[in-house]
Design a protein around this motif. Structure first.
Motif, mmCIF file in Angstrom:
data_model
loop_
_atom_site.group_PDB
_atom_site.id
_atom_site.type_symbol
_atom_site.label_atom_id
_atom_site.label_comp_id
_atom_site.label_asym_id
_atom_site.label_seq_id
_atom_site.Cartn_x
_atom_site.Cartn_y
_atom_site.Cartn_z
ATOM 1 N N SER A 1 0.997 -1.471 -0.209
ATOM 2 C CA SER A 1 0.006 -0.274 0.183
ATOM 3 C C SER A 1 0.891 1.417 -0.452
ATOM 4 C CB SER A 1 -0.889 0.065 0.899
ATOM 5 O OG SER A 1 -1.556 -0.838 1.232
ATOM 6 N N ALA A 2 0.452 2.232 0.081
ATOM 7 C CA ALA A 2 0.931 3.917 0.225
ATOM 8 C C ALA A 2 1.075 3.727 1.722
ATOM 9 C CB ALA A 2 0.100 4.763 -0.541
ATOM 10 N N THR B 1 -2.178 8.068 1.137
ATOM 11 C CA THR B 1 -3.801 8.504 0.166
ATOM 12 C C THR B 1 -4.636 9.247 1.295
ATOM 13 O OG1 THR B 1 -3.301 5.724 0.071
ATOM 14 C CG2 THR B 1 -5.186 6.697 -0.175
ATOM 15 N N GLU C 1 0.819 4.375 -4.332
ATOM 16 C CA GLU C 1 0.998 2.551 -4.098
ATOM 17 C C GLU C 1 2.685 2.570 -4.970
ATOM 18 O OE1 GLU C 1 -1.774 3.587 -3.385
ATOM 19 O OE2 GLU C 1 -1.907 2.103 -2.259
ATOM 20 N N ARG D 1 -10.981 2.219 -0.985
ATOM 21 C CA ARG D 1 -10.318 2.514 1.001
ATOM 22 C C ARG D 1 -9.830 1.174 0.831
ATOM 23 N NH1 ARG D 1 -9.325 7.046 2.429
ATOM 24 N NH2 ARG D 1 -6.252 6.291 3.367
ATOM 25 N N GLY D 2 -8.715 0.411 1.064
ATOM 26 C CA GLY D 2 -7.970 -0.207 1.967
ATOM 27 C C GLY D 2 -8.090 -1.669 1.227
ATOM 28 N N GLY D 3 -8.342 -1.409 -0.343
ATOM 29 C CA GLY D 3 -8.250 -2.086 -0.936
ATOM 30 C C GLY D 3 -7.399 -3.192 -1.337
ATOM 31 N N SER D 4 -5.749 -2.589 -1.009
ATOM 32 C CA SER D 4 -4.866 -3.139 -1.088
ATOM 33 C C SER D 4 -4.792 -4.655 -0.769
ATOM 34 C CB SER D 4 -3.222 -3.004 -0.626
ATOM 35 O OG SER D 4 -3.512 -1.657 -1.894
HETATM 36 N N1 ASP Z 1 -4.036 3.332 0.024
HETATM 37 C C1 ASP Z 1 -5.123 2.824 -0.364
HETATM 38 C C2 ASP Z 1 -5.868 3.139 0.959
HETATM 39 O O1 ASP Z 1 -5.447 4.506 2.086
HETATM 40 C C3 ASP Z 1 -5.257 1.123 -0.363
HETATM 41 C C4 ASP Z 1 -4.502 0.667 0.988
HETATM 42 O O2 ASP Z 1 -4.190 0.704 1.588
HETATM 43 O O3 ASP Z 1 -4.982 -0.577 0.433
HETATM 44 O O4 ASP Z 1 -7.782 3.364 1.504
#
Ligand code: ASP
Ligand code: ADP
Ligand code: MG
Length: 401
Positions: free
Chosen positions: A41-42, A47, A74, A150-153
């Motif tokens: 992820s970033a 993000t 990312e 969001r959270g998609g990694s």
């Molecule tokens: N960087 C993205 C986010 O903050 C994806 C992730 O962290 O999974 O939502």
């Protein structure tokens, strides 16, 4: 030789020291004779910072341009991690989402993976390279960059594990597993050794953001062996799998979600077709409705209340205001000072009394319940936002102490 997919979240790669530590975990796994694909992820709050930058310039920026911007976070992480692995003397290649073959639909900012064209990845693995893939991002049929929400990694990682038939998908994060509640909110939360896909899916959907809910859905569909563990400490994590011992635990966890708003149509005539008109109009605008409550009012009228996520609040409100006269409603009311608290557990199917115990805990904590919804393995209540932390702790204590 096994294929292992390892995913590292934002806090796990937040600075140079953490990136070097992740490089160590990855190369240790590779040195044991495994093929390794890493999804990152970033870094840290990147993000969120990018979103703030966009808002300074145009709070109504198109989702296409938001995806162009957010995907850059990312891309920084994959290059830095690859450099760290080069420094340790291992063969490595970083790949963006599109280089790794992530093809998605065109729902910018919340796109779904259509397929993974994995030839490039397989070629790199075949040459003995560790592959570092940017999470969260893909490309649509117009060659535009998309992001998975969001959270998609987490979902990127599970999708790769499914597509390449990996033996294991490890989600490394800043907690050492899935707990009975968010350990940052509930100090008595306990780490679970294992949890079923269904229970994890409910918890993730109901606010336990330790995993992106779509990642769990995909893991269940393709039977991906998934594990959540700490990138900071070398401890056993939580296994997520098809069935776990249901008998042992009545309730697997408690979650809360503050991303909710409640809307009500007050005093509509009590006749057939009203609910259909309201909810079909909302559905036609792609607004997801969660808990619904209808109550009988005075003089042959009724009130209909429902919840939506906060980002849909204004659109839902506009729809209700438009329908108000057609339906003959007296008023439209909206409240976003609400929170949804839920208990989840496959064990409740065969054990009556879970709801009573939850409501007793709330009553004793003097928390008023506004709405209730249940399914086979979960019970959710809507309460005032200010009561949220008190409520989750009271419910957790009732079931786990
Ligand atoms: N960087 C993205 C986010 O903050 C994806 C992730 O962290 O999974 O939502
Ligand atoms: P990452 O950046 O690694 O993807 P996230 O912040 O998305 O990490 O997810 C990890 C966080 O999820 C934890 O720090 C924790 O506060 C939160 N969390 C919420 N519910 C739970 C739970 N039931 N078990 C563990 N962590 C949880
Ligand atoms: Mg996450």
């Amino acid at each position: 030789m096994s294929l292992i997919v390892q995913k590292f979240g934002g806090s796990s790669v937040a600075n140079a020291e953490r990136v070097m530590h992740v490089a160590q975990i990855v190369t240790d796994t590779y040195a044991k004779g495994n093929n390794v694909i890493v999804v990152v992820s970033a870094q840290g709050d990147t993000t969120d910072d990018l979103i703030a930058k966009a808002e300074e310039i145009n709070p109504k920026a198109s989702k296409r341009e938001m995806d162009m911007l957010l995907s850059s976070g990312e891309q920084i992480s994959i290059a830095l991690l690859a450099m760290a692995i080069e420094k340790l003397g291992f063969p490595v290649k970083s790949l963006t989402g599109w280089q790794a073959g992530f093809q998605t639909d065109s729902t910018y900012s919340n796109s779904r993976i259509r397929r993974i064209q994995s030839e490039r990845l397989e070629h790199e693995l075949g040459k003995g390279n560790i592959c570092i893939v940017a999470g969260f991002q893909g490309i649509n049929r117009y060659d535009d960059i998309t992001t998975l929400g969001r959270g998609g990694s987490d979902t990127s990682a599970v999708a790769l594990a499914a597509a390449l038939h990996a033996d294991l998908c490890q989600i490394y994060t800043d907690v050492d597993g899935v707990y009975t509640a968010d350990p940052r909110l509930v100090k008595n939360a306990v780490k679970l050794d294992e949890i079923s896909y269904d229970e994890m899916l409910e918890l993730a959907t109901l606010g336990a953001n330790v995993l992106h809910n779509r990642s769990v859905e995909m893991a269940k569909k393709y039977n991906v062996h998934m594990e959540v563990l700490s990138s900071m400490e070398d401890l056993p994590g939580t296994q997520i799998k098809e069935v776990v011992d249901v008998e042992k635990m009545l309730i697997r966890g408690v979650a809360r979600d503050n991303d909710v708003a409640r809307l009500s149509i007050i005093g509509v005539p009590d006749r057939p077709g009203v609910a259909f008109k309201v909810f079909s109009t909302l559905a036609s605008k792609k607004i997801n409705v969660d808990i619904i409550l209808q109550s009988i009012g005075r003089e042959n009228t009724k009130d209909i209340s429902f919840t939506v996520c906060r980002s849909h609040k204004q659109a839902a409100l506009d729809i209700l205001e438009n329908l108000k006269n057609t339906l003959g409603a007296k008023a439209i009311v909206c409240d976003d000072n609400v929170s949804k608290v839920s208990v989840v557990g496959a064990g409740m199917q065969s054990n009556p009394g879970v709801a009573a115990k939850m409501f007793e805990a709330l009553g004793e904590a003097n928390v008023n319940i506004q709405m209730i919804s249940t399914s086979e393995i979960k019970i959710s209540v809507l309460i005032h936002l200010n009561d949220s932390e008190k409520a989750i702790n009271a419910i957790h204590d009732a079931f786990f102490n």
